[in-house]
Design a protein around this motif. Structure first.
Motif, PDB file in Angstrom:
ATOM      1  N   TYR A  45     139.741  15.151  46.754  1.00  0.00           N
ATOM      2  CA  TYR A  45     140.574  15.433  47.562  1.00  0.00           C
ATOM      3  C   TYR A  45     141.878  16.217  47.114  1.00  0.00           C
ATOM      4  CZ  TYR A  45     138.711  11.796  50.912  1.00  0.00           C
ATOM      5  OH  TYR A  45     137.842  11.281  51.600  1.00  0.00           O
ATOM      6  N   ILE A  49     142.832  20.391  47.644  1.00  0.00           N
ATOM      7  CA  ILE A  49     144.393  20.424  47.847  1.00  0.00           C
ATOM      8  C   ILE A  49     144.801  21.603  46.994  1.00  0.00           C
ATOM      9  CG2 ILE A  49     146.776  19.676  48.238  1.00  0.00           C
ATOM     10  CD1 ILE A  49     145.353  17.109  49.330  1.00  0.00           C
ATOM     11  N   VAL A  75     144.130  19.866  55.615  1.00  0.00           N
ATOM     12  CA  VAL A  75     144.850  18.711  55.422  1.00  0.00           C
ATOM     13  C   VAL A  75     144.315  17.408  56.318  1.00  0.00           C
ATOM     14  CG1 VAL A  75     147.138  17.518  55.287  1.00  0.00           C
ATOM     15  CG2 VAL A  75     146.857  19.733  54.124  1.00  0.00           C
ATOM     16  N   ILE A  78     140.838  16.235  55.524  1.00  0.00           N
ATOM     17  CA  ILE A  78     141.070  15.299  54.432  1.00  0.00           C
ATOM     18  C   ILE A  78     141.463  13.914  54.844  1.00  0.00           C
ATOM     19  CG2 ILE A  78     142.007  14.634  52.313  1.00  0.00           C
ATOM     20  CD1 ILE A  78     141.778  17.650  51.628  1.00  0.00           C
ATOM     21  N   VAL A  79     142.583  13.938  55.589  1.00  0.00           N
ATOM     22  CA  VAL A  79     143.076  12.668  56.098  1.00  0.00           C
ATOM     23  C   VAL A  79     142.204  11.926  57.077  1.00  0.00           C
ATOM     24  CG1 VAL A  79     144.786  11.537  57.788  1.00  0.00           C
ATOM     25  CG2 VAL A  79     145.295  13.385  55.943  1.00  0.00           C
TER      26      VAL A  79
END
Length: 123
Positions: A45, A49, A75, A78-79
């Motif tokens: 992750y 980023i 983002v 990923i969350v």
């Protein structure tokens, strides 16, 4: 170094594979293996980023609005991946999270193809 997307694509492909591996290990009852793989996934992750920020800072001048939306979508993906794994480990319902993950992943992937650094398949 970041005139192409090779590092970024490699990191998110590996992350998607690791995500699937964590789900399979957890379903198979191998909690220790799932936990270790999940920790490795968290490192990816960070790499996603990092490579995304480098690409964004270098190329966002081509189309700032779409690059910004793609960055935000990445983002959110990923969350959502992390929330699916954590809530799933706790035995909570993940249906809505899966829906959001799939929709935002599709939108983010489409934007990646559409933007100038993409594969230009949709031009």
């Amino acid at each position: 170094m970041f005139d192409s997307t090779h590092a970024h694509i490699t990191t998110w492909v590996v992350a998607l594979i690791l995500f699937a591996v964590v789900l399979i290990l957890r379903k198979g009852g191998n909690q220790k293996g799932a936990k270790i793989t999940h920790m490795i996934l968290r490192v990816f992750y960070l790499l996603i980023i990092l490579t995304g920020v480098l690409l964004f800072s270098r190329h966002q001048g081509f189309n700032p609005a779409l690059y910004g939306l793609k960055f935000l979508g990445g983002v959110i993906v990923i969350v959502m991946m992390e929330m699916v794994l954590v809530r799933g480990a706790k035995g909570r319902n993940t249906g809505l999270l899966w829906t959001v993950l799939i929709i935002v992943l599709a939108i983010t992937f489409f934007l990646g193809l559409r933007l100038p650094l993409g594969w230009n398949m949709l031009s």
